[in-house]
Enzyme design. Structure first.
Site, PDB file in Angstrom:
ATOM      1  N   HIS A  75       0.858  -1.188   0.000  1.00  0.00           N
ATOM      2  CA  HIS A  75       0.000   0.000   0.000  1.00  0.00           C
ATOM      3  C   HIS A  75       0.893   1.236   0.000  1.00  0.00           C
ATOM      4  CE1 HIS A  75      -4.037  -1.810   1.503  1.00  0.00           C
ATOM      5  NE2 HIS A  75      -3.424  -2.591   0.653  1.00  0.00           N
ATOM      6  N   TYR A 204      -9.576   5.639   6.714  1.00  0.00           N
ATOM      7  CA  TYR A 204      -9.960   6.004   8.086  1.00  0.00           C
ATOM      8  C   TYR A 204     -11.018   7.104   7.957  1.00  0.00           C
ATOM      9  CZ  TYR A 204      -5.721   3.564   9.597  1.00  0.00           C
ATOM     10  OH  TYR A 204      -4.765   2.601   9.838  1.00  0.00           O
ATOM     11  N   PRO A 296      -5.989   0.610  18.133  1.00  0.00           N
ATOM     12  CA  PRO A 296      -5.582   0.157  16.793  1.00  0.00           C
ATOM     13  C   PRO A 296      -5.552   1.237  15.709  1.00  0.00           C
ATOM     14  CG  PRO A 296      -7.752  -0.703  17.368  1.00  0.00           C
ATOM     15  CD  PRO A 296      -7.240  -0.014  18.577  1.00  0.00           C
ATOM     16  N   LYS A 300      -0.388   0.028  14.924  1.00  0.00           N
ATOM     17  CA  LYS A 300       0.964  -0.074  15.486  1.00  0.00           C
ATOM     18  C   LYS A 300       1.202  -1.292  16.398  1.00  0.00           C
ATOM     19  CE  LYS A 300       3.111   3.305  13.663  1.00  0.00           C
ATOM     20  NZ  LYS A 300       2.912   2.745  12.332  1.00  0.00           N
TER      21      LYS A 300
END
Ligand code: RFL
Ligand code: PHB
Length: 402
Positions: A75, A204, A296, A300
């Site tokens: 990505h 997100y 989350p 990480k």
């Protein structure tokens, strides 16, 4: 009581324990893993999906990246949506070439389990009542029960890779450890489904109804999450309800691409920031979730576990290959430095992207906190410099040499 001797006893066969075990086995350092549940149970936990370059390189060093390199999707960026406005963070351009790889934790774990079985390295699954003895001595021991038999594992070092609810951290006396914790007033409701993802990259999404994340495991398998109140019950979320709520939180461009289907897995994870200082107690070393938890939002958790593994692996090689024990005392400091960077980034991303409603935060009304965070997000997304700050942390800070 059966006695077994090894060099490194590893408690926990999650990704931390298995990766450390594989690295040690490859360079001839004997190790035994003691795991509380079965291998199938470990593989049933869905969890992480995004791997930093440092993780991928460590997996290669462990000889465990064959399938990851073939099937993992590179990505080069991800998106942050604010309502219907979508901002792409071009990781590759902003960092001068760094990317992340989408490859599920379940697959990482499956690959490592396969290699361990092939190498004939000893693993005790479904080990009951593991206990650590004399971690401050030069010959610590782990005792446990396996298939009705009592076992004692004598070793030089113990790696506590047993996750947040494990026993290893509890062995460190409360007077010599400080626990830093923040529990967030919400959790993530996750759904895995055999449907194509809404985009090639992760999205997100900050919306008026709360946070949502659109992720994936492959071109045919999606992983979605919704911010939900911390006391929410998974039974109260039918698939229909989940998809309807997701539709309300995704930007229009994503809703147009959304394909729904039956959920294969559905679960709620609480959100927490947690760090245990110290991560070392004599010859016991905490690794991964046993020592620290991140929410989350920054992807990480697994990546911090890998940097701990990398550090401990180098320390142990120095001991066994060069007779140099100086690294043992440095593990705590080196591991924690990177952990705190990951903690700060995950906490920051969580605050900017989630909705606190009218819950008070840091001594102010939720609505005031939300305005600060909205402004913060606008500021960072609004300039290339701001985006670079996000990008260089998302791809992962470099591992420190020991
Ligand atoms: P684990 O995976 O919890 O494994 C610990 C193992 O120890 C065993 N154990 C014991 N064994 C023997 N005796 C005992 N007394 C024991 N007690 C426990 C357990 O059975 C288990 O097998 O810890 P580890 O190996 O440190 O790995 C950490 C990662 O699992 C975790 O950080 C990540 O999953 C976090 N995470 C993410 N990390 C990322 O880097 N990128 C992501 O995209 C990402 N997404 C996520 C996540 C975690 C999530 N949840 C559910 C918390 C998404 C979610 C929703
Ligand atoms: C996931 O795909 O499970 C995932 C991806 C990114 C995150 C958290 C979870 O930040």
């Amino acid at each position: 009581m059966r006695k077994v001797k090894t060099q490194v006893a590893i408690i926990g066969a999650g990704p931390s324990g298995l990766l450390l075990g594989q690295l040690l086995t490859r360079c001839g350092i004997e190790n035994v893993i003691v795991e509380r549940v079965s291998g199938e149970y470990v593989l049933g936990r869905i969890r992480a999906g995004i791997l930093e370059q440092g993780f991928v390189e460590l997996a290669r060093e462990a000889g465990a990246a064959e399938r990851l390199d073939q099937e993992g999707a590179v990505h080069e960026g991800f998106s942050i949506a604010q309502g219907d406005r979508v901002h792409r963070i071009d990781l590759k351009a902003l960092t001068g070439g760094d990317v992340v790889v989408c490859y599920g934790q379940v697959e990482v774990t499956r690959d490592l389990m396969g290699l361990r079985a092939d190498a004939g390295a000893m693993t005790f699954y479904q080990a009951e009542d593991a206990m650590i003895y004399e971690p401050l001595s030069s010959s610590p021991r782990v005792k446990f029960r396996h298939e009705g038999e009592e076992l004692e594992l004598a070793c030089d070092f113990i790696a506590g890779c047993d996750g947040f609810h494990g026993i290893s951290r509890q062995v460190i006396p409360a007077s010599t450890r400080t626990e830093h914790e923040r529990v967030y007033p919400f959790g993530w409701l996750g759904v895995l489904s055999e449907t194509p993802p809404v985009d090639d990259e992760i999205m997100y999404c900050k919306s008026q109804r709360g946070f949502a994340l659109a992720s994936m495991r492959s071109s045919t398998r999606s992983r979605y999450y919704l911010q939900v109140p911390m006391d929410e019950k998974v039974e109260d979320w039918s698939d229909t309800l989940f998809w309807a709520e997701l539709r309300r939180r995704l930007p229009k461009v994503a809703v147009e691409q959304l394909v729904t289907g039956p959920s294969i897995e559905k679960s709620i994870a609480p959100l927490r920031s947690f760090v245990c200082e110290e991560m070392r107690y004599g010859n016991l070393f905490l690794v991964g979730d046993a020592a620290h938890i991140v929410p989350p939002t920054g992807a990480k958790g697994l990546n911090l576990a890998a940097s701990d593994v990398a550090t401990l692996y180098r320390v142990l090689r120095m001991v066994y290959e060069e007779g140099d024990r100086s690294g043992l005392a440095r593990y705590n400091e080196v591991a924690l430095r990177r952990v705190w960077h990951g903690e700060r980034f995950s906490w920051w991303m969580t605050n900017m992207l989630h909705d606190y409603g009218d819950m008070a935060v840091d001594g102010m009304a939720g609505s005031t906190f939300s305005r600060f965070m909205q402004s913060q997000l606008d500021y960072y997304l609004g300039s290339e410099h701001g985006q670079r700050v996000i990008a260089e942390q998302y791809v992962g800070l470099p591992y420190e040499q020991i």
